[in-house]
Design an enzyme around this catalytic site. Structure first.
Site, short mmCIF file in Angstrom:
data_model
loop_
_atom_site.label_atom_id
_atom_site.label_comp_id
_atom_site.label_asym_id
_atom_site.label_seq_id
_atom_site.Cartn_x
_atom_site.Cartn_y
_atom_site.Cartn_z
N THR A 52 0.84 -1.20 0.00
CA THR A 52 0.00 0.00 0.00
C THR A 52 0.88 1.25 0.00
O THR A 52 0.52 2.26 -0.59
CB THR A 52 -0.96 0.01 1.20
OG1 THR A 52 -0.23 -0.33 2.38
CG2 THR A 52 -2.09 -0.97 1.03
N GLN A 62 1.56 -13.25 -1.36
CA GLN A 62 0.20 -13.34 -1.90
C GLN A 62 -0.01 -12.26 -2.95
O GLN A 62 -1.05 -12.23 -3.59
CB GLN A 62 -0.81 -13.13 -0.78
CG GLN A 62 -0.74 -14.12 0.36
CD GLN A 62 -1.63 -13.67 1.51
OE1 GLN A 62 -1.24 -12.83 2.33
NE2 GLN A 62 -2.82 -14.21 1.58
N HIS A 103 -0.16 -16.33 -5.77
CA HIS A 103 -1.38 -16.00 -6.52
C HIS A 103 -1.08 -15.46 -7.91
O HIS A 103 -1.93 -14.85 -8.54
CB HIS A 103 -2.23 -15.02 -5.71
CG HIS A 103 -2.72 -15.59 -4.41
ND1 HIS A 103 -3.12 -14.83 -3.34
CD2 HIS A 103 -2.87 -16.88 -4.00
CE1 HIS A 103 -3.48 -15.62 -2.33
NE2 HIS A 103 -3.34 -16.87 -2.72
N CYS A 124 -1.47 -17.65 -21.74
CA CYS A 124 -2.49 -18.35 -22.52
C CYS A 124 -2.96 -19.55 -21.72
O CYS A 124 -2.15 -20.37 -21.28
CB CYS A 124 -1.90 -18.81 -23.85
SG CYS A 124 -3.00 -19.93 -24.75
N CYS A 160 -2.15 -22.97 -24.09
CA CYS A 160 -0.80 -23.52 -24.35
C CYS A 160 0.22 -23.10 -23.30
O CYS A 160 1.36 -23.57 -23.31
CB CYS A 160 -0.31 -23.13 -25.75
SG CYS A 160 0.20 -21.40 -25.91
ZN LIG Z 1 -1.66 -20.28 -26.64
#
Ligand SMILES: [Zn+2]
Length: 260
Positions: free
Chosen positions: A30, A103, A123, A131, A134
């Site tokens: 922050t 996190q 995270h 993607c 893939c």
């Molecule tokens: Zn891809």
């Protein structure tokens, strides 16, 4: 401001430790202008997060995902590591950092200059796009956001496949969405480091998000535990030292006392 005795108490723990596990949450960032999504002004107070299965199923949900990410994009892009991030780099350079588990998805620990192998982003990260078909990772994300801003069309993967065509899979920020399984390897590495740690420091987290909060808890079963946070956490009862302060003002004092 935290009293000098507490600073010295934590500094002594750092001085005596050789394998520190650091666990960080939104509170460390922050001070770098990154909004706390769960806080009172957080985006989730105004908008519903997009669940992974909706993202996969509907173009409306994908547009909402990219809209929310676009809203935060400039804040993330322009944010710089603060004095607390830098203090953790100093702990690494002193040879005392076993693993830093975060996190946060802001990428600021990497930007501060850590050895990438010492940082686990449980995270994921907003600083890359992935993607979901893939696995192709794109780190130059500016053009993707610019194109979405202009076309309002959620982006698709343009990687060439072996057959000569384009992959066409859905692109998503490389973050773990609600409803999306956490990859096993980062959690496994974090828990192993927790077993091996001889000191655990949790910073800027309410320690309420599972399974991430399990990581410092496992270390605290056998190692001293320092919790630095403004406001209560779910693990306050486990703390060896509980510091009610901002990491940005507290951590540099500890590092100065411990390492200089
Ligand atoms: Zn891809």
């Amino acid at each position: 401001m935290t009293d000098p005795e507490t600073v010295e108490q934590v500094a002594r723990l750092v001085r005596n430790a050789e394998r520190i596990l650091v666990f960080t949450g939104a509170g460390i960032s922050t001070g770098s202008g990154i909004p706390d999504f769960r806080g009172p002004q957080g985006v989730w107070k105004r908008k519903q997060p997009v669940y992974f299965q909706d993202f996969v199923a509907s173009v409306e949900a994908r547009t909402e995902h990219w809209d929310q990410k676009l809203e935060g994009y400039e804040a993330f892009r322009d944010a710089k590591p603060n004095a607390a991030h830098e203090a953790l780099v100093a702990i690494e350079r002193a040879g005392k950092l076993h693993l830093l588990v975060t996190q946060n998805i802001d990428g600021l620990h990497h930007a501060a200059g850590h050895d990438p192998d010492r940082v686990v982003e449980l995270h994921g990260t907003n600083r890359a796009v992935e993607c979901i078909r893939c696995g192709h990772v794109i780190e130059e994300i500016g053009p993707i956001f610019e194109r979405f801003r202009e076309t309002r069309t959620p982006p698709r993967c343009e990687r060439e496949t072996a057959g000569g065509g384009l992959c066409g899979g859905l692109l998503k920020t490389a973050t773990i969405s609600f409803g999306q399984a956490m990859p096993e390897e980062p959690m496994r590495r974090s828990l192993q480091a927790a077993e091996e740690a001889d000191l655990v420091i949790a910073i800027g987290s309410t320690l309420s998000v599972q399974p991430a909060a399990l990581v410092p808890k496992v270390a605290a079963e056998h190692a001293p535990y320092v919790i630095i946070n403004r406001g209560e956490t779910d693990q306050d009862a486990l703390a060896t030292v509980r510091v009610e302060d901002d990491a940005v003002s507290f951590l540099p004092r500890v590092v100065q006392a411990a390492l200089e």
